[in-house]
Design an enzyme around this catalytic site. Structure first.
Site, PDB file in Angstrom:
ATOM      1  N   ASP A 204       0.843  -1.200   0.000  1.00 16.69           N
ATOM      2  CA  ASP A 204       0.000   0.000   0.000  1.00 16.69           C
ATOM      3  C   ASP A 204       0.885   1.259   0.000  1.00 16.69           C
ATOM      4  OD1 ASP A 204      -2.318   1.495   0.100  1.00 16.69           O
ATOM      5  OD2 ASP A 204      -3.189   0.356   1.745  1.00 16.69           O
ATOM      6  N   GLU A 237      -0.008  -0.314  -5.226  1.00 17.74           N
ATOM      7  CA  GLU A 237      -1.008   0.764  -5.311  1.00 17.74           C
ATOM      8  C   GLU A 237      -0.324   2.055  -5.759  1.00 17.74           C
ATOM      9  OE1 GLU A 237      -4.262   1.063  -2.690  1.00 17.74           O
ATOM     10  OE2 GLU A 237      -3.888  -0.860  -1.721  1.00 17.74           O
ATOM     11  N   TRP A 238       0.808   1.903  -6.348  1.00 14.83           N
ATOM     12  CA  TRP A 238       1.664   3.009  -6.781  1.00 14.83           C
ATOM     13  C   TRP A 238       0.898   4.049  -7.618  1.00 14.83           C
ATOM     14  CZ3 TRP A 238       6.768   1.297  -9.688  1.00 14.83           C
ATOM     15  CH2 TRP A 238       7.468   2.412 -10.112  1.00 14.83           C
ATOM     16  N   PRO A 239       0.218   3.637  -8.724  1.00 11.72           N
ATOM     17  CA  PRO A 239      -0.457   4.687  -9.505  1.00 11.72           C
ATOM     18  C   PRO A 239      -1.580   5.410  -8.752  1.00 11.72           C
ATOM     19  CG  PRO A 239      -0.809   2.498 -10.482  1.00 11.72           C
ATOM     20  CD  PRO A 239       0.149   2.318  -9.373  1.00 11.72           C
ATOM     21  N   LEU A 240      -2.303   4.681  -7.916  1.00  9.46           N
ATOM     22  CA  LEU A 240      -3.382   5.329  -7.150  1.00  9.46           C
ATOM     23  C   LEU A 240      -2.835   6.517  -6.355  1.00  9.46           C
ATOM     24  CD1 LEU A 240      -6.115   5.613  -5.664  1.00  9.46           C
ATOM     25  CD2 LEU A 240      -5.474   3.673  -4.264  1.00  9.46           C
ATOM     26  N   TYR A 241      -1.700   6.314  -5.696  1.00  2.33           N
ATOM     27  CA  TYR A 241      -1.134   7.407  -4.892  1.00  2.33           C
ATOM     28  C   TYR A 241      -0.413   8.421  -5.765  1.00  2.33           C
ATOM     29  CZ  TYR A 241      -2.560   4.729  -0.854  1.00  2.33           C
ATOM     30  OH  TYR A 241      -3.330   4.076   0.078  1.00  2.33           O
ATOM     31  N   ASP A 265     -10.744   2.711  -3.398  1.00  2.00           N
ATOM     32  CA  ASP A 265     -11.122   1.399  -2.857  1.00  2.00           C
ATOM     33  C   ASP A 265     -12.554   1.036  -3.256  1.00  2.00           C
ATOM     34  OD1 ASP A 265      -8.729   1.688  -1.583  1.00  2.00           O
ATOM     35  OD2 ASP A 265      -9.549   1.686   0.451  1.00  2.00           O
TER      36      ASP A 265
HETATM   37  C1  GLA Z   1      -6.031   1.312   1.493  1.00  4.66           C
HETATM   38  C2  GLA Z   1      -6.126   0.304   0.359  1.00  4.66           C
HETATM   39  C3  GLA Z   1      -7.192  -0.716   0.674  1.00  4.66           C
HETATM   40  C4  GLA Z   1      -6.862  -1.428   1.976  1.00  4.66           C
HETATM   41  C5  GLA Z   1      -6.714  -0.407   3.097  1.00  4.66           C
HETATM   42  C6  GLA Z   1      -6.183  -1.028   4.363  1.00  4.66           C
HETATM   43  O1  GLA Z   1      -7.183   2.087   1.610  1.00  4.66           O
HETATM   44  O2  GLA Z   1      -6.402   0.962  -0.854  1.00  4.66           O
HETATM   45  O3  GLA Z   1      -7.293  -1.670  -0.376  1.00  4.66           O
HETATM   46  O4  GLA Z   1      -5.689  -2.169   1.813  1.00  4.66           O
HETATM   47  O5  GLA Z   1      -5.803   0.631   2.721  1.00  4.66           O
HETATM   48  O6  GLA Z   1      -5.948  -0.102   5.378  1.00  4.66           O
END
Ligand code: GLA
Length: 449
Positions: A204, A237-241, A265
């Site tokens: 994450d 989750e690199w691109p999301l951030y 999410d």
């Molecule tokens: C972020 C991620 C979710 C989950 C939560 C856990 O929001 O995007 O998929 O892993 O953290 O805290």
């Protein structure tokens, strides 16, 4: 219901057929080349040319994938987050807290209830498994009360069921739920996970203080995992951030990650599924071509079998996750899932589309009057097509599409067999390039079942 079979294909003047198929809700079709599959080769020159062209078009070199030999098709499994979140209260809620007991129960069911047999292989822990502090050697440790066997013990159990174990950590100073982050500990953490027998890491991006920290951290962990010598799928989750700062460099991301989250999410609601689909179609020019064997866009978990989606909406999530070549990570309770949801999640034909070896992600072809048409090229010159009626008022609607407009004009040359896969499997029969396909699609309003 009318299905039509024309047994003199490719002969005579083009015929414009209007075929009525009474089919309902988030419909999914598979179009196969009739000539090749059903009747032997009738026009070898033409077919060869088509095949050759297809190979050229579809094998344009994509970006280099992470070189770990993993995720050659999208990862399939179960991930605890959406359904169980950060429930650490095993005193009050022993059956739904994040604990080894929960994962052992899911592992047993994945083996005994047919999940493993259809491909769901990775049982994945999300946030909130850790103790609040690292041990004296700086290693992460599982909460001893909730995971008395430790992650290694759990991994052994999961492996004994013929499954693989996934774990969660964070590139920053803390996980999103506030447990110890991996910043400054990437090598130690990679080694710890490998020593425990972990097979997948979801990494994450919370609590990261700069773009450099984010980018370098994701790259560093990828290399550290590779150096362990253990096969560990790397879910980022690199691109999301990164989107919070600027457009991500997907070519680089594909070189380091096996799949990557781009957007918010998922929640157990139709609004959430619609937002994900909207984001994906709005950005398809950026993200579709980058996906392929070894590296996939991850629109987040399947929430089928939970509380928030009507039956039609669940069918739609399954169909569209297949079209998007998405990792199929269910987040639900396998102990209490309905037979209907189970059958949908275990639908072998739909899973085969998701896992198609060509590994091309589909895209939205058209949106008009609240109907969306999505399509995905498959191996052996076949195509998958999904249609969604987004109107949330009224009843089922008819929609007519010309076959020639599918598959960049190549889905059905000169003819093909169309099989409806969802919501129920049914052979629609034989079609020509000049045919129309007329379908009936339920609205996605709640309460339809
Ligand atoms: C972020 C991620 C979710 C989950 C939560 C856990 O929001 O995007 O998929 O892993 O953290 O805290």
């Amino acid at each position: 219901m009318t299905s039509l079979f024309n047994n003199s294909p490719g002969i005579g003047p083009p015929l414009r057929l209007s075929l009525k198929a009474q089919v309902t809700d988030g419909n999914l079709y598979c179009i196969t080349v009739a000539m090749k599959r059903e009747r032997g080769i009738q026009q070898p020159g033409f077919l060869l040319a088509l095949h050759f062209l297809a190979l050229i078009v579809w094998s344009l070199p994509g970006a280099r994938a992470l070189d770990n030999g993993l995720a050659m098709t999208p990862t399939m499994g179960w991930l605890h987050w959406e359904r169980f979140m950060c429930n650490v209260d095993c005193q009050e809620e022993p059956d739904s807290c994040v604990s080894e007991k929960l994962f052992m129960q899911m592992a047993e069911l994945m083996e005994s209830d047919g999940w493993k047999d259809v491909g769901y292989e990775y049982l994945c822990i999300d946030d909130c498994w850790m103790a609040p502090k690292r041990d004296s050697k700086g290693r992460l440790q599982a909460d001893p009360k909730r995971f008395p066997s430790g992650i290694q013990g759990l991994a052994n159990y999961v492996h004994s069921k013929g499954l693989k174990l996934g774990i969660y950590a964070d590139v920053g100073n803390k996980t999103c739920a506030g447990f110890p982050g991996s910043f400054g500990y990437y090598d130690i953490d990679a080694k710890t996970f490998a020593d425990w027998g972990v097979d997948l890491l979801k990494f994450d991006g919370c609590h990261c203080d700069s773009i450099e920290h984010l980018e370098n951290g994701y790259k560093h962990m990828s290399l550290a995992l590779n150096r362990t010598g253990r096969s560990i799928v790397y879910s980022c989750e690199w691109p999301l951030y990164m989107w919070r700062f600027h457009e991500p460099n997907y070519t680089a991301i594909r070189q380091y990650c096996n799949h990557w989250r781009n957007f918010d999410d998922v929640c157990d609601s139709w609004q959430s599924i619609k937002n994900i689909l909207d984001w994906t179609s709005s950005n398809q020019k950026r993200i579709v071509d980058i996906a392929g064997p070894g590296g996939w866009n991850d629109p987040d978990m399947l929430v089928i079998g939970n509380f928030g989606l009507s039956w039609d909406q669940q069918v739609t999530q399954m169909a569209l996750w297949a079209i998007m070549a998405a990792p199929l990570l269910m987040s639900n309770d396998l102990r209490y899932i309905s037979p209907q949801a189970k059958a949908l999640l275990q639908d072998k034909d739909v899973i085969a589309i998701n896992q198609d070896p060509l590994g091309k992600q589909g895209y939205r072809l058209r949106k008009e009057d609240n109907i969306e048409v999505w399509e995905r090229p498959l191996s052996e010159l076949a195509w998958a097509v999904a249609m969604v009626n987004l109107q949330e008022i009224g009843g089922p609607r008819f929609y007519t599409i010309s076959i020639a407009s599918l598959g960049q004009g190549m889905a059905c040359i000169p003819d093909c067999i169309i099989t409806q896969l969802l919501p129920v499997k049914r052979k629609l029969g034989f079609y020509q390039w000049t045919s129309d396909l007329k379908v009936q699609i339920n609205p996605t309003a709640k309460g339809v079942s």
